[in-house]
Design an enzyme around this catalytic site. Structure first.
Site, short mmCIF file in Angstrom:
data_model
loop_
_atom_site.label_atom_id
_atom_site.label_comp_id
_atom_site.label_asym_id
_atom_site.label_seq_id
_atom_site.Cartn_x
_atom_site.Cartn_y
_atom_site.Cartn_z
N HIS A 1 -2.20 -16.86 -0.52
CA HIS A 1 -1.20 -17.91 -0.31
C HIS A 1 -0.82 -18.01 1.17
O HIS A 1 0.34 -17.82 1.57
CB HIS A 1 0.05 -17.65 -1.15
CG HIS A 1 0.81 -18.91 -1.46
ND1 HIS A 1 1.55 -19.09 -2.59
CD2 HIS A 1 0.95 -20.08 -0.75
CE1 HIS A 1 2.11 -20.29 -2.59
NE2 HIS A 1 1.75 -20.90 -1.47
N GLU B 1 2.00 -14.83 -8.87
CA GLU B 1 1.95 -14.25 -7.52
C GLU B 1 3.11 -13.27 -7.35
O GLU B 1 4.20 -13.49 -7.89
CB GLU B 1 2.04 -15.35 -6.46
CG GLU B 1 0.85 -16.31 -6.49
CD GLU B 1 0.91 -17.37 -5.40
OE1 GLU B 1 1.86 -17.35 -4.59
OE2 GLU B 1 0.02 -18.23 -5.35
N ALA C 1 -2.80 -25.74 -3.31
CA ALA C 1 -1.54 -26.42 -3.61
C ALA C 1 -0.60 -25.51 -4.38
O ALA C 1 0.36 -24.97 -3.81
CB ALA C 1 -1.82 -27.71 -4.40
#
Length: 537
Positions: free
Chosen positions: A285, A267, A237
């Site tokens: 991701h 990230e 998520a």
């Protein structure tokens, strides 16, 4: 003889690589141009003639880019996130912003299921072992999914899709989501439980929540310690919902048997304590990284661009003030309505069974249905994982069994115009917040919270405390915030009777952590303590 003026086709600038189907959707009535959106020196001059620009994540459309685009009508983001678009600046310039809010939900759900299965059967580690020349069958003994209890944290659209897919594995489904009605969950074959019970009972846990101050660090060392030993955890998520260091330690000890992780606190991420653990399945991701998702995103925004350039209603516009047909008298009330929705959710502490949006005063003579949408947008903005727009907000309400009504009245005894949000909760209690626009600048003001009169700017970060009226409480709250280095911008106390119940509303300049909020509540003996973030989304 008069020569007819040449009709110039609107310029559509494509700033990043998109699916070939995008060009087909845009059609032949526009002039297509291409530019490398990541190259700022090339992008800015290319925007000069653009009526529309299509981007993904690498192109930044900020105030500078918008100023370089005097003819721009629409910015289209082929995806969900809008972190690289200054929506506020675009709205101020009358530029519509559209995205593709449902383009990747199937891909994201499937990736979560893939991580769960890969973690259960140690697929990546077994693959690496075999490629290294080792035949180690006994080392990679996994677990079946069938017959197990799966806990879904967050029953938004992606969470629902994951639950539906896992149901085919003959599992027992439980979920935690305070913003969905039990009846709706029952329709999905899911039993709603408190988070503590979900952690305690689940063999598999999959997380599908937005990243908010309340959900950040939701699963840490304490929570992992309460799970079944050997539980398998999946987070596809948002990064930061699970404490990565705590998860790594739980994997080493065997408290967590395996984990599937697609998102990280920071990230891009190339250094995580999870990366060296064979029981952690990690991906960079990839939730939205399918050809189908990219194709859906591109074609969806291409359809929106066509509608926008034709001057028609655009379903996926995230800033309806720039694109919807809304009466000039109604438009200033939309930010107020959205903020009231956010305050309502904060004060209620959960999702109501029904909500009535009441519009009083001179604006009630116009079509104010968009005000109801604005309230719903605010109600769900801090609740669901997905981007909330004026169009998908009613869908969120329908999915969660929230009944919504709009009431109007030209009579407004105390204010020229008033917007109130009334909600009935599952336990029979009622919650009301109301507000108005004040002064020539039409500043959004909070006028009431649950029967307590207010006169406070709807801005920044709001704190609400309900407590027994007595001396010294204001000073205690101020001291606690001061100790934490948080500045108070405004505050007001309203009470029913002297010595009776009082409500204190405080506007502060920076976010207050849940721990600090709870600490202040303990210090003053507050019956309730809530916070609402009214900063731009």
């Amino acid at each position: 003889m008069t020569v007819p003026a040449t009709v110039t086709a609107p310029v559509v600038l494509i700033a990043e690589e998109l699916a070939p189907s995008v060009l087909a959707v845009l059609g032949g009535e526009v002039e297509i141009r291409h530019v490398d959106g990541a190259d700022r020196a090339a992008l800015l001059p290319a925007l000069a003639d653009a009526a529309a620009v299509l981007i993904r994540s690498a192109t930044r459309i900020d105030a500078e880019a918008l100023a370089a685009a005097p003819n721009l009508k629409v910015v289209a983001r082929a995806g969900i996130g809008l972190d690289n678009v200054d929506v506020t600046a675009a709205t101020e310039r009358g530029v519509m912003v559209v995205n593709a809010p449902t383009s990747n939900i199937v891909s994201a759900a499937e990736h979560a299921v893939a991580l769960l299965l890969a973690a259960a059967r140690h697929v990546p580690a077994a693959d690496a072992s075999l490629r290294a020349g080792r035949w180690e069958r006994s080392r990679f003994t996994g677990v079946e999914v069938a017959g197990k209890t799966v806990g879904v944290v967050g029953l938004g659209r992606i969470g629902v899709l994951v639950a539906q897919r896992l149901a085919a594995f003959d599992v027992r489904l439980i979920a935690h989501d305070p913003y969905i009605q039990p009846a709706r969950a029952a329709q999905l074959g899911v039993r709603l439980v408190p988070l503590e019970e979900l952690l305690r009972e689940s063999d598999f846990i999959t997380i599908h929540l937005p990243r908010t101050p309340e959900t950040l660090g939701l699963i840490g060392a304490e929570e992992l310690a309460t799970t079944k030993r050997g539980v398998i955890l999946v987070n596809a998520a948002r990064g930061g919902l699970v404490d990565e260091q705590a998860l790594a330690e739980a994997l080493r000890s065997g408290q967590v048997g395996a984990a599937g992780i697609d998102v990280y606190a920071t990230e891009p991420c190339t250094d995580s304590p999870l990366f060296g653990l064979p029981t952690a399945v990690v991906t960079p991701h990839l939730g939205a990284s399918t050809g189908e998702a990219q194709d859906k995103a591109g074609t969806a925004v291409a359809h929106s661009v066509r509608l926008a350039l034709q001057g028609e209603f655009v379903p996926d516009a995230v800033n309806v003030q720039a694109g919807g047909v809304v009466a000039e008298d109604v438009r200033p009330g939309l930010p107020l309505a959205e903020k009231l929705g956010r305050v309502f959710t904060a004060v209620a502490g959960g999702l109501a069974q029904s909500v009535t949006v009441e519009v009083r005063g001179s604006i009630a003579e116009f079509d104010v249905s968009v005000v109801q949408l604005a309230v719903l947008k605010g109600v769900f903005s801090d609740v669901v994982e997905e981007q909330v727009t004026y169009v998908n907000a009613p869908l969120f309400a329908e999915q969660r069994g929230l009944e919504v009504e709009l009431a109007t009245d030209l009579d407004s005894p105390d204010y020229r115009n008033l917007i109130a949000v009334h909600g009935a909760m599952a336990d029979g209690t009622r919650v009301t917040v109301s507000g108005t626009l004040f002064g020539k600048n039409q500043v959004p003001k909070l006028t009431e919270v649950d029967g307590f009169d207010m006169d406070l700017d709807l801005s920044g970060y709001l704190l609400f405390f309900v407590y027994t009226d007595r001396p010294g409480v204001v000073g205690t709250v101020g001291a606690a915030l001061g100790e934490a280095g948080i500045n108070i911008a405004g505050a007001q106390v309203s009470r029913t009777t002297r010595g009776g119940e009082a409500l204190m509303a405080v506007v502060v300049d920076s976010r207050v952590s849940p721990d600090l909020l709870a600490d202040i509540a303990t210090r003053i003996g507050a019956r309730e303590a809530r916070s609402a973030d009214l900063t731009p989304l």
